[in-house]
Scaffold this active site. Structure first.
Site, PDB file in Angstrom:
ATOM      1  N   PHE A 118      36.680  -8.943  33.786  1.00  0.00           N
ATOM      2  CA  PHE A 118      37.998  -8.315  33.863  1.00  0.00           C
ATOM      3  C   PHE A 118      38.026  -7.298  35.011  1.00  0.00           C
ATOM      4  O   PHE A 118      37.019  -6.624  35.258  1.00  0.00           O
ATOM      5  CB  PHE A 118      38.328  -7.633  32.535  1.00  0.00           C
ATOM      6  CG  PHE A 118      39.755  -7.168  32.435  1.00  0.00           C
ATOM      7  CD1 PHE A 118      40.773  -8.077  32.257  1.00  0.00           C
ATOM      8  CD2 PHE A 118      40.078  -5.825  32.551  1.00  0.00           C
ATOM      9  CE1 PHE A 118      42.095  -7.665  32.185  1.00  0.00           C
ATOM     10  CE2 PHE A 118      41.392  -5.399  32.486  1.00  0.00           C
ATOM     11  CZ  PHE A 118      42.402  -6.327  32.299  1.00  0.00           C
ATOM     12  N   ASP A 176      31.532  -5.779  26.687  1.00  0.00           N
ATOM     13  CA  ASP A 176      32.981  -5.618  26.585  1.00  0.00           C
ATOM     14  C   ASP A 176      33.449  -6.563  25.477  1.00  0.00           C
ATOM     15  O   ASP A 176      33.363  -7.783  25.613  1.00  0.00           O
ATOM     16  CB  ASP A 176      33.633  -5.969  27.925  1.00  0.00           C
ATOM     17  CG  ASP A 176      35.139  -5.776  27.932  1.00  0.00           C
ATOM     18  OD1 ASP A 176      35.763  -5.890  26.855  1.00  0.00           O
ATOM     19  OD2 ASP A 176      35.708  -5.535  29.012  1.00  0.00           O
ATOM     20  N   TYR A 223      44.342  -2.915  20.789  1.00  0.00           N
ATOM     21  CA  TYR A 223      45.743  -3.353  20.773  1.00  0.00           C
ATOM     22  C   TYR A 223      45.890  -4.864  20.819  1.00  0.00           C
ATOM     23  O   TYR A 223      47.004  -5.386  20.787  1.00  0.00           O
ATOM     24  CB  TYR A 223      46.549  -2.730  21.922  1.00  0.00           C
ATOM     25  CG  TYR A 223      45.848  -2.713  23.262  1.00  0.00           C
ATOM     26  CD1 TYR A 223      45.764  -3.853  24.054  1.00  0.00           C
ATOM     27  CD2 TYR A 223      45.290  -1.542  23.750  1.00  0.00           C
ATOM     28  CE1 TYR A 223      45.140  -3.835  25.272  1.00  0.00           C
ATOM     29  CE2 TYR A 223      44.662  -1.505  24.978  1.00  0.00           C
ATOM     30  CZ  TYR A 223      44.583  -2.652  25.734  1.00  0.00           C
ATOM     31  OH  TYR A 223      43.944  -2.631  26.948  1.00  0.00           O
ATOM     32  N   LYS A 224      44.773  -5.584  20.866  1.00  0.00           N
ATOM     33  CA  LYS A 224      44.830  -7.040  20.851  1.00  0.00           C
ATOM     34  C   LYS A 224      44.759  -7.526  19.404  1.00  0.00           C
ATOM     35  O   LYS A 224      45.719  -7.429  18.649  1.00  0.00           O
ATOM     36  CB  LYS A 224      43.708  -7.615  21.710  1.00  0.00           C
ATOM     37  CG  LYS A 224      43.739  -7.171  23.182  1.00  0.00           C
ATOM     38  CD  LYS A 224      42.622  -7.815  23.966  1.00  0.00           C
ATOM     39  CE  LYS A 224      42.493  -7.248  25.371  1.00  0.00           C
ATOM     40  NZ  LYS A 224      43.685  -7.432  26.204  1.00  0.00           N
ATOM     41  N   ARG A 274      47.997 -18.725  29.805  1.00  0.00           N
ATOM     42  CA  ARG A 274      47.022 -18.337  28.785  1.00  0.00           C
ATOM     43  C   ARG A 274      47.708 -18.258  27.429  1.00  0.00           C
ATOM     44  O   ARG A 274      48.730 -17.603  27.268  1.00  0.00           O
ATOM     45  CB  ARG A 274      46.392 -16.988  29.153  1.00  0.00           C
ATOM     46  CG  ARG A 274      45.135 -16.676  28.374  1.00  0.00           C
ATOM     47  CD  ARG A 274      44.464 -15.417  28.879  1.00  0.00           C
ATOM     48  NE  ARG A 274      45.303 -14.242  28.656  1.00  0.00           N
ATOM     49  CZ  ARG A 274      44.872 -12.991  28.773  1.00  0.00           C
ATOM     50  NH1 ARG A 274      43.624 -12.760  29.131  1.00  0.00           N
ATOM     51  NH2 ARG A 274      45.680 -11.982  28.549  1.00  0.00           N
TER      52      ARG A 274
END
Length: 422
Positions: A140, A217, A242-243, A391
């Site tokens: 990322f 991560d 928050y995912k 995605r």
């Protein structure tokens, strides 16, 4: 595909989706999410999860009572310990960590910086030859930018691992990259672009055999894929909330530091909340013992509230059941894509083997940027990632199989509309 073949395929997939939803042991919890009963198709739960209805009630009650009535007394009553209490719940419910090793604090970027910098400094101090930080080129952006910045800041070097865009870091690739000069390895458990699920246990062992520390991560795995931080020998980990943990936009991240390392690492952002006596207001910084030393400023209490409801839900149903449905959802999405989209030139830019795939898949086609924009206008919400990737993030607790089919049918129509010959 002829019109009759297409009609038959839709009929077959509709029947399959209905059967899967009927057999779904997690189907009933979908009703606990705000918006799950609407016609909107949500393919972006791996970027921002839906809120639970219980979280709406929790946030309202907090504003009216804990904040509104108790005011500053709330710090003494509950808030000061909340980062550690929720951290322990994350450890127990989502990442396989025993108590006292996980804390909720800053953003993902800030926590990654703290732990990466602390690990690099500790390694270099014990062995001046260890000057390299290993990371893959498709990690990322924040992870890569931080590695470059810390290497420059501390006089270190970056050792890059090249990976396939539809894959991720393998054992062979990591073995070739680490050695006597490696200080820290930074890896994503689930690759943000392809959804590749790394073999965290094996990769951790490879790094340790080379004398390196590993920072994982967990942003795309916590709450979706089982993690066993203690069992797998993790040193450090950071993940967002928050995912799949549904903490809300910008909710704070969590940090994991193995007990064996807590008193030997010096985190670089020395703030008052990480001191041994927070309210002593002393003339010099003295770090607290344990996970408190990895805090810096005032904890973002309101941002921590909503994730508690999802964590309770994960504990209730079990992360194994979450993962089982996640695999079923992505398998179904691949079957539908192969049947309805491959004839339009769509390819799968994610691993097909469930053991190597996290909770999302990426579909590749030259029109996907335009397709994503068109879908958003019609309440079909995936996201786009270069190059040409649509995605599809399927949050197991809030997504139905019927929703998957409806969304992929819409993707087909949008591609046909965006393709001149379509």
């Amino acid at each position: 595909m002829t019109d009759s073949e297409y009609s038959q395929a839709i009929e077959d997939f509709a029947a399959a989706a209905a059967a899967l939803d009927l057999a779904d042991g997690l189907a009933e919890v979908r009703d606990e999410f705000v918006g799950a009963d609407t016609s909107l198709v949500y393919f972006d739960g791996n970027s921002l999860g839906r809120p639970l209805r219980a979280s709406v009630e929790r946030l309202t009650s907090f504003a009216e009572h804990e904040w509104g009535d108790r005011l500053i007394r709330g710090w003494d009553e509950t808030w000061m310990q909340l980062p550690f209490e929720i951290g322990d719940t994350i450890g127990r419910a989502a990442i396989g960590a025993s108590a006292g090793q996980t804390v909720v604090g800053d953003s993902t970027t800030v926590l990654l910086y703290k732990l990466l910098r602390a690990a690099f400094d500790a390694q270099h101090a014990s062995d001046s030859a260890r000057v390299e930080i290993v990371v893959d080129r498709d990690n990322f952006p924040t992870d890569r930018y931080l590695v470059e910045g810390i290497a420059r800041e501390r006089g270190g070097r970056v050792r890059w691992i090249d990976v396939e865009l539809d894959g991720g870091v393998t054992a062979d690739a990591l073995s070739a990259a680490v050695g006597a000069e490696t200080a820290v390895v930074l890896l994503s458990h689930v690759a943000y672009r392809s959804g590749y699920l790394a073999d965290a246990r094996a990769l951790t062992t490879i790094a340790h055999d080379a004398g390196a520390l590993v920072l994982w991560d967990l942003c795309h795995s916590a709450g979706s894929v089982p993690v066993h931080a203690d069992e797998w020998g993790f040193d450090l980990a950071v993940g967002c909330t928050y995912k799949y943990l549904n903490g809300g936009p910008g909710s704070p991240a969590f940090a994991y530091v193995a007990s064996r390392l807590q008193d030997t690492l010096t985190q670089p952002i020395q703030g008052w909340m990480g001191t041994a006596d927070v309210f002593a207001m002393g003339p010099e910084y003295r770090p607290a013992e344990g996970m408190r030393r990895f805090l810096s400023g005032t904890p973002p209490i309101t941002g921590m509230l909503a994730m508690q409801d999802t964590l309770a839900l994960i504990e209730r149903v079990g992360i194994a059941a979450v993962r089982e449905k996640s695999v079923q959802l992505t398998e179904f999405a691949l079957r539908v894509s192969d049947a309805l989209l491959s004839g339009l030139g769509v390819t799968v830019a994610s691993p097909r083997e469930a053991d190597h795939r996290g909770g999302h898949i990426t579909l590749s086609h030259s029109t996907m940027r335009e397709v994503t924009a068109a879908l958003w206008q019609n309440d079909i919400i995936p996201d786009y990632r270069d190059p040409h990737g649509l995605r599809i993030g399927l949050s197991p607790l809030s997504t139905s199989f019927e929703e998957v089919l409806e969304g992929l049918v819409a993707v087909r129509l949008a591609i046909k509309a965006a393709t001149p010959s379509g």
